[in-house]
Design a protein around this motif. Sequence first.
Motif, short mmCIF file in Angstrom:
data_model
loop_
_atom_site.label_atom_id
_atom_site.label_comp_id
_atom_site.label_asym_id
_atom_site.label_seq_id
_atom_site.Cartn_x
_atom_site.Cartn_y
_atom_site.Cartn_z
N SER A 128 -6.38 9.70 1.68
CA SER A 128 -7.55 9.28 2.65
C SER A 128 -8.51 8.28 2.50
O SER A 128 -9.31 7.89 2.30
CB SER A 128 -9.15 10.42 1.47
OG SER A 128 -8.37 10.35 -0.13
N SER A 129 -6.79 7.45 1.75
CA SER A 129 -8.52 6.18 1.44
C SER A 129 -6.10 5.39 1.88
O SER A 129 -5.51 5.69 1.48
CB SER A 129 -8.80 6.26 -0.35
OG SER A 129 -8.23 4.66 -0.44
N THR A 162 -6.01 -2.38 -0.26
CA THR A 162 -6.44 -1.43 0.13
C THR A 162 -7.45 -1.05 -0.90
O THR A 162 -8.63 -1.85 -1.99
CB THR A 162 -6.04 -0.43 -0.02
OG1 THR A 162 -5.67 0.14 -2.04
CG2 THR A 162 -4.20 -0.16 0.20
N1 NAP Z 1 -3.29 -1.72 -3.58
C1 NAP Z 1 -2.33 -2.21 -4.12
O1 NAP Z 1 -2.07 -2.95 -4.14
C2 NAP Z 1 -1.50 -1.73 -4.99
C3 NAP Z 1 0.18 -2.27 -5.61
C4 NAP Z 1 1.07 -1.56 -5.82
C5 NAP Z 1 1.21 -0.14 -5.97
N2 NAP Z 1 0.50 0.53 -5.08
C6 NAP Z 1 0.23 2.14 -5.30
O2 NAP Z 1 0.59 1.95 -4.42
C7 NAP Z 1 -0.28 3.84 -3.87
C8 NAP Z 1 -1.30 4.23 -3.05
O3 NAP Z 1 -2.44 3.33 -3.47
P1 NAP Z 1 -3.47 2.71 -2.43
O4 NAP Z 1 -3.65 1.37 -2.84
O5 NAP Z 1 -3.97 3.04 -1.46
O6 NAP Z 1 -4.53 4.36 -3.54
P2 NAP Z 1 -6.24 4.01 -2.91
O7 NAP Z 1 -6.42 3.58 -1.96
O8 NAP Z 1 -7.25 5.18 -3.74
O9 NAP Z 1 -5.92 5.71 -2.31
C9 NAP Z 1 -5.13 6.68 -3.12
C10 NAP Z 1 -5.43 8.13 -3.02
O10 NAP Z 1 -5.00 8.87 -3.53
C11 NAP Z 1 -6.19 10.48 -4.10
N3 NAP Z 1 -6.47 10.07 -5.58
C12 NAP Z 1 -6.77 9.27 -6.76
N4 NAP Z 1 -7.26 10.19 -7.74
C13 NAP Z 1 -7.13 11.41 -7.41
C14 NAP Z 1 -6.71 12.65 -7.99
N5 NAP Z 1 -7.00 12.50 -9.80
N6 NAP Z 1 -6.27 13.30 -7.55
C15 NAP Z 1 -5.93 13.75 -5.95
N7 NAP Z 1 -5.66 12.67 -5.67
C16 NAP Z 1 -6.01 11.53 -6.10
C17 NAP Z 1 -7.25 9.36 -3.41
O11 NAP Z 1 -8.34 10.51 -2.78
P3 NAP Z 1 -9.21 9.93 -2.36
O12 NAP Z 1 -9.67 8.51 -1.74
O13 NAP Z 1 -10.39 11.29 -1.64
O14 NAP Z 1 -10.20 9.85 -3.86
C18 NAP Z 1 -6.40 8.70 -1.94
O15 NAP Z 1 -6.78 9.25 -0.87
C19 NAP Z 1 -0.66 4.59 -5.04
O16 NAP Z 1 0.36 4.59 -6.39
C20 NAP Z 1 -0.54 2.60 -6.00
O17 NAP Z 1 0.01 2.10 -7.76
C21 NAP Z 1 -0.76 0.07 -4.39
#
Ligand code: NAP
Length: 230
Positions: free
Chosen positions: A10-11, A169
């Motif tokens: 969703s995100s 994100t």
């Molecule tokens: N963005 C960065 O800079 C970055 C850098 C390094 C690594 N990463 C990694 O990449 C991955 C994706 O990151 P992103 O930036 O796309 O994150 P994001 O935008 O926060 O998306 C996270 C997703 O996980 C869901 N989620 C969060 N808490 C949850 C829970 N307790 N139970 C079930 N679902 C849950 C959210 O659902 P809702 O939105 O519906 O709450 C959302 O769909 C993560 O593992 C992050 O650590 C990201």
Amino acid sequence: MKNYLVIGCSSGIGQAIFTTLAQEHQVTGTYYKNQPQKLPSKSSVHYLNVLDEDFDFSFIPEKLDGLVYCPGSIQLKPFHRFKEEDFIKDFQLQVTGAVKVIQASLPSLKKSEQASIVLFSTVAVQNGFNFHSLVSSSKGAIEGLTRALSAELAPKIRVNCIAPSITDTPLAHSILSTPEKKEANAQRHPLKDIGSPEDIANAAMFLLGDKSKWITGQILHLDGGIGTIR
Ligand SMILES: NC(=O)c1ccc[n+]([C@@H]2O[C@H](COP(=O)([O-])OP(=O)(O)OC[C@H]3O[C@@H](n4cnc5c(N)ncnc54)[C@H](OP(=O)(O)O)[C@@H]3O)[C@@H](O)[C@H]2O)c1
């Protein structure tokens, strides 16, 4: 047409992967706080909080060709300001949640000719950055899990991990909340840009599909060069 499951569709990165997969495949996704309003055809979404004691996994399709686990967090603070509970909670979200989802999905993944699991780490595991002790601990565990599972689940199921640097994100909002912060972060990277959800989704698509059929146990660094180039 294949069957995929995206936990956290969703995100951000999960949403980009879900949307891209849905152009050709049957995709099941989960959301936590933000229920997607418009869904592509051939897709469905279900509520899931991976921190709940008991999950209802009845939405997992009978056969799965791929699974992506996206829930994660980036909490940056000096080490002395984190409490023990912070480490436990972060581990539950980033690691135990993935473990539970993978265990529940295994019977379905084993029905595929060759299935692929994609997990997420961070550039801050391979490289030491100030204030990253919490996220680096949990994601270090994810990298270990990736290698261990790739051994245990071969040859039927491949397991790989993507380790991004800062990506635009909602998770990274506080770090990228102004044009100046975005530009400063872009300039830190040899490729002079931050990541986009699509940059990461493109790599995830490769790891999920047949073109990566000889790749398992790898940590793919998508980081604009910051992890390697000095
Ligand atoms: N963005 C960065 O800079 C970055 C850098 C390094 C690594 N990463 C990694 O990449 C991955 C994706 O990151 P992103 O930036 O796309 O994150 P994001 O935008 O926060 O998306 C996270 C997703 O996980 C869901 N989620 C969060 N808490 C949850 C829970 N307790 N139970 C079930 N679902 C849950 C959210 O659902 P809702 O939105 O519906 O709450 C959302 O769909 C993560 O593992 C992050 O650590 C990201």
